[in-house]
Design a protein around this motif. Structure first.
Motif, PDB file in Angstrom:
ATOM      1  N   TYR A  10     187.092 -50.567  61.357  1.00 58.81           N
ATOM      2  CA  TYR A  10     186.932 -51.566  60.302  1.00 58.81           C
ATOM      3  C   TYR A  10     187.998 -51.298  59.251  1.00 58.81           C
ATOM      4  CZ  TYR A  10     184.893 -54.410  56.633  1.00 58.81           C
ATOM      5  OH  TYR A  10     184.699 -55.351  55.668  1.00 58.81           O
ATOM      6  N   VAL A  11     188.884 -52.275  59.039  1.00 58.37           N
ATOM      7  CA  VAL A  11     189.968 -52.151  58.059  1.00 58.37           C
ATOM      8  C   VAL A  11     189.792 -53.285  57.050  1.00 58.37           C
ATOM      9  CG1 VAL A  11     192.470 -52.035  57.730  1.00 58.37           C
ATOM     10  CG2 VAL A  11     191.453 -51.183  59.848  1.00 58.37           C
ATOM     11  N   PRO A  12     189.196 -53.012  55.885  1.00 58.07           N
ATOM     12  CA  PRO A  12     188.825 -54.061  54.940  1.00 58.07           C
ATOM     13  C   PRO A  12     189.974 -54.947  54.466  1.00 58.07           C
ATOM     14  CG  PRO A  12     188.003 -51.928  54.188  1.00 58.07           C
ATOM     15  CD  PRO A  12     188.851 -51.683  55.384  1.00 58.07           C
ATOM     16  N   PRO A  53     188.822 -57.968  59.731  1.00 57.24           N
ATOM     17  CA  PRO A  53     188.812 -56.510  59.559  1.00 57.24           C
ATOM     18  C   PRO A  53     188.192 -55.691  60.687  1.00 57.24           C
ATOM     19  CG  PRO A  53     187.151 -57.508  58.181  1.00 57.24           C
ATOM     20  CD  PRO A  53     187.904 -58.635  58.820  1.00 57.24           C
ATOM     21  N   SER A  54     187.478 -56.315  61.626  1.00 56.80           N
ATOM     22  CA  SER A  54     186.812 -55.558  62.690  1.00 56.80           C
ATOM     23  C   SER A  54     187.577 -55.691  63.995  1.00 56.80           C
ATOM     24  CB  SER A  54     185.388 -56.076  62.894  1.00 56.80           C
ATOM     25  OG  SER A  54     184.660 -55.952  61.705  1.00 56.80           O
ATOM     26  N   GLY A  55     187.861 -54.569  64.634  1.00 52.56           N
ATOM     27  CA  GLY A  55     188.536 -54.613  65.923  1.00 52.56           C
ATOM     28  C   GLY A  55     189.380 -53.392  66.182  1.00 52.56           C
ATOM     29  N   ASN A  56     190.463 -53.589  66.926  1.00 52.50           N
ATOM     30  CA  ASN A  56     191.400 -52.520  67.248  1.00 52.50           C
ATOM     31  C   ASN A  56     192.694 -52.737  66.480  1.00 52.50           C
ATOM     32  OD1 ASN A  56     189.676 -52.872  69.882  1.00 52.50           O
ATOM     33  ND2 ASN A  56     190.451 -50.803  69.898  1.00 52.50           N
ATOM     34  N   GLU A  57     193.211 -51.671  65.889  1.00 45.69           N
ATOM     35  CA  GLU A  57     194.473 -51.762  65.156  1.00 45.69           C
ATOM     36  C   GLU A  57     195.610 -51.339  66.082  1.00 45.69           C
ATOM     37  OE1 GLU A  57     195.913 -50.727  60.730  1.00 45.69           O
ATOM     38  OE2 GLU A  57     195.224 -48.998  61.868  1.00 45.69           O
ATOM     39  N   TYR A  58     196.680 -52.114  66.074  1.00 43.83           N
ATOM     40  CA  TYR A  58     197.856 -51.825  66.889  1.00 43.83           C
ATOM     41  C   TYR A  58     199.067 -51.670  65.992  1.00 43.83           C
ATOM     42  CZ  TYR A  58     195.055 -53.243  70.847  1.00 43.83           C
ATOM     43  OH  TYR A  58     194.082 -53.323  71.780  1.00 43.83           O
ATOM     44  N   HIS A  59     199.965 -50.799  66.397  1.00 43.56           N
ATOM     45  CA  HIS A  59     201.238 -50.630  65.700  1.00 43.56           C
ATOM     46  C   HIS A  59     202.324 -51.166  66.614  1.00 43.56           C
ATOM     47  CE1 HIS A  59     199.074 -47.015  63.810  1.00 43.56           C
ATOM     48  NE2 HIS A  59     198.953 -48.060  63.017  1.00 43.56           N
ATOM     49  N   SER A  60     203.177 -52.017  66.092  1.00 45.10           N
ATOM     50  CA  SER A  60     204.296 -52.524  66.883  1.00 45.10           C
ATOM     51  C   SER A  60     205.586 -52.312  66.114  1.00 45.10           C
ATOM     52  CB  SER A  60     204.100 -53.996  67.223  1.00 45.10           C
ATOM     53  OG  SER A  60     203.998 -54.769  66.055  1.00 45.10           O
TER      54      SER A  60
END
Length: 96
Positions: free
Chosen positions: A70-72, A77-84
Motif C-alpha cells: 500500500y503506497v498512499p 495505492p494498492s498493488g505491486n510497485e514496479y521500477h522501470s
C-alpha cells in the motif's frame, strides 16, 4: 485453442527446478527466472549516460497477491510497485 489444451500447456510450464524452501516464499517459483533475467542484463546491457527512473503501481484489490503493498501517494495505492528505467540513447525500457 480449447481451454483444456491451454490448461495442458500452462500445466507443463515451470520457472524453476529448485525445491521449495522450508519457509513460505510467495516468489519462490520466479526467483530462478529473475536471477537469469538479471544475469542476462548484466552480461548484455551497457547503459548510456542518461537514464530515467520511474516507479509505478500495478493495481490489485486482492491483498494476498505476492508483493502486495500500500503506497498512499499513488492514485491507485494498492498493488505491486514496479521500477522501470528508460535508456535515452537506446530508447529501451527496462523493468525491475
Amino acid at each position: 485453442m480449447l481451454k483444456s489444451r491451454f490448461l495442458q500447456i500452462t500445466g507443463a510450464m515451470t520457472y524453476t527446478n529448485k525445491a521449495p524452501p522450508l519457509f513460505k516464499d510467495k516468489f519462490h517459483i520466479v526467483h530462478q527466472m529473475l536471477l537469469a533475467f538479471n544475469k542476462h542484463y548484466e552480461n548484455n546491457y551497457s547503459p548510456s549516460w542518461m537514464n530515467c527512473l520511474d516507479k509505478s503501481m500495478s493495481s490489485w484489490i486482492n491483498q494476498h497477491c505476492p508483493g502486495f503493498m500500500y503506497v498512499p501517494r499513488k492514485p491507485h495505492p494498492s498493488g505491486n510497485e514496479y521500477h522501470s528505467i528508460a535508456d535515452r540513447d537506446q530508447g529501451k525500457p527496462i523493468m525491475w
